[in-house]
Motif scaffolding. Sequence first.
Motif, mmCIF file in Angstrom:
data_model
loop_
_atom_site.group_PDB
_atom_site.id
_atom_site.type_symbol
_atom_site.label_atom_id
_atom_site.label_comp_id
_atom_site.label_asym_id
_atom_site.label_seq_id
_atom_site.Cartn_x
_atom_site.Cartn_y
_atom_site.Cartn_z
ATOM 1 N N LEU A 169 0.825 -1.215 0.000
ATOM 2 C CA LEU A 169 0.000 0.000 0.000
ATOM 3 C C LEU A 169 0.860 1.266 0.000
ATOM 4 C CD1 LEU A 169 -2.767 -1.065 2.556
ATOM 5 C CD2 LEU A 169 -2.929 -1.007 0.056
ATOM 6 N N LEU A 170 1.974 1.213 0.725
ATOM 7 C CA LEU A 170 2.851 2.377 0.759
ATOM 8 C C LEU A 170 3.535 2.595 -0.583
ATOM 9 C CD1 LEU A 170 4.164 4.700 2.260
ATOM 10 C CD2 LEU A 170 5.821 3.081 3.220
ATOM 11 N N THR A 171 4.048 1.543 -1.203
ATOM 12 C CA THR A 171 4.701 1.702 -2.506
ATOM 13 C C THR A 171 3.713 2.152 -3.585
ATOM 14 O OG1 THR A 171 4.374 -0.670 -2.921
ATOM 15 C CG2 THR A 171 6.492 0.021 -1.981
ATOM 16 N N LYS A 172 2.479 1.717 -3.471
ATOM 17 C CA LYS A 172 1.461 2.161 -4.423
ATOM 18 C C LYS A 172 1.222 3.659 -4.306
ATOM 19 C CE LYS A 172 -3.320 1.230 -5.800
ATOM 20 N NZ LYS A 172 -4.540 0.422 -5.499
ATOM 21 N N GLU A 173 1.186 4.159 -3.087
ATOM 22 C CA GLU A 173 0.988 5.598 -2.890
ATOM 23 C C GLU A 173 2.226 6.382 -3.312
ATOM 24 O OE1 GLU A 173 -0.898 9.160 -1.836
ATOM 25 O OE2 GLU A 173 -1.652 7.135 -2.249
ATOM 26 N N LEU A 174 3.420 5.866 -3.024
ATOM 27 C CA LEU A 174 4.643 6.552 -3.433
ATOM 28 C C LEU A 174 4.773 6.614 -4.952
ATOM 29 C CD1 LEU A 174 7.209 5.118 -0.827
ATOM 30 C CD2 LEU A 174 6.006 7.329 -0.778
ATOM 31 N N ALA A 175 4.327 5.572 -5.627
ATOM 32 C CA ALA A 175 4.347 5.608 -7.088
ATOM 33 C C ALA A 175 3.344 6.626 -7.627
ATOM 34 C CB ALA A 175 4.056 4.212 -7.643
ATOM 35 N N ARG A 176 2.233 6.766 -6.937
ATOM 36 C CA ARG A 176 1.219 7.720 -7.406
ATOM 37 C C ARG A 176 1.700 9.162 -7.279
ATOM 38 N NH1 ARG A 176 -3.008 10.825 -5.855
ATOM 39 N NH2 ARG A 176 -2.399 10.664 -3.674
ATOM 40 N N VAL A 177 2.441 9.456 -6.215
ATOM 41 C CA VAL A 177 2.944 10.825 -6.021
ATOM 42 C C VAL A 177 4.324 11.013 -6.645
ATOM 43 C CG1 VAL A 177 1.604 11.110 -3.921
ATOM 44 C CG2 VAL A 177 3.952 10.276 -3.758
ATOM 45 N N GLN A 178 4.834 9.964 -7.334
ATOM 46 C CA GLN A 178 6.106 10.026 -8.051
ATOM 47 C C GLN A 178 7.268 10.313 -7.107
ATOM 48 O OE1 GLN A 178 5.612 12.862 -11.219
ATOM 49 N NE2 GLN A 178 3.824 11.812 -12.080
ATOM 50 N N ALA A 179 7.336 9.582 -6.000
ATOM 51 C CA ALA A 179 8.421 9.730 -5.028
ATOM 52 C C ALA A 179 9.525 8.742 -5.334
ATOM 53 C CB ALA A 179 7.886 9.509 -3.614
#
Length: 348
Positions: A169-179
Amino acid sequence: MELFPGLVMLVALMVSVGAEGGVGPSNNSSFCTESKECLEYELVCKTDEYEVRHYSPTRWVSTDAEAYFMGVGAAMAFRRLFQYITGANNGGLQMEMTAPVLVRIPEETRMWEPAIYTLSFLLPAAYQERPPTPTNDKLYFTEMPSMDVYVRSYGGWMLSVTSRLHAHLLTKELARVQADYNHTYHYGVGYDSPLKLLNRHNEVWYVAEGEAVCSDPQEPTPPHTPTPTHTSNATPNATHTPNATHTPNTSHTPNATHTPNTSHTPNATYIPSSTISDSPSDLPANRPPTPSQAPEVTPSQGPVVGETPSANSSDPQTDGPWNNTVEASLEDTPSDNAVADPADLNLA
């Protein structure tokens, strides 16, 4: 010359404070409550899905364990580290347990091959500079550099399934915000002992690379849309008058169109004798009495019983079979005052 020893002590104190900067008392944290000392951090920013924290350099004691599941490897490694802080070192020193406990988890794992999991204990502030040497050769020291990490928190127990779920879930959110972050491993972080059952706190860490992302570039601020307001000329009661357009009492008058008492008179056409009540209150005004209620008829009253009704009588019940029934019942009923014939008496 007298100032030289004081200067040396001041420099040593500054170095010691710098080395212990990442470890502090547990009252500085709301979720690190079971240990006297905890890892301190600086909160950089926070979103709905994660936090960005900055950690200062710290020293840890670590060991590796090979296992198919993170929980199994962490259990084996925990035993070795716990023996170290309880006296399995060259000085036989006892050290307090600190928090959190880190488990380094590789990202690329295969179901049919074991993975290497690294478990680490945070050294207390008093042993950050010169920790005692472990007697077990499988233990070693790790220098954690200054770093920014993306953190996702969750409750319950830190198991293989739950750790992988929140990491995803964390990596999915980081990919969405392009981190940008380190994709080769992540940390499973636990703050509570196995004996604690409620209000547990666990975390997933990903080490940030470059500048940490705290805003969402894909979701700009939505435009302001004013809320519509009603004007004073609006008269909803005048435009909507259900009582004026819908008059069920005028258009639908079941009592006016349906009059069962007028069109349907079963008592006038057919009156079975079995349904006639013997109560005088139930009889109509023009209905003659029943035979049981007929008055005694004397010879002088005979002509009254057989009197023919007037031809202009409006009561249909007076010229029907009702009077014939009355006459027949009067002729067949013996008189209660008749004198018995002596010849009919049985004097024997």
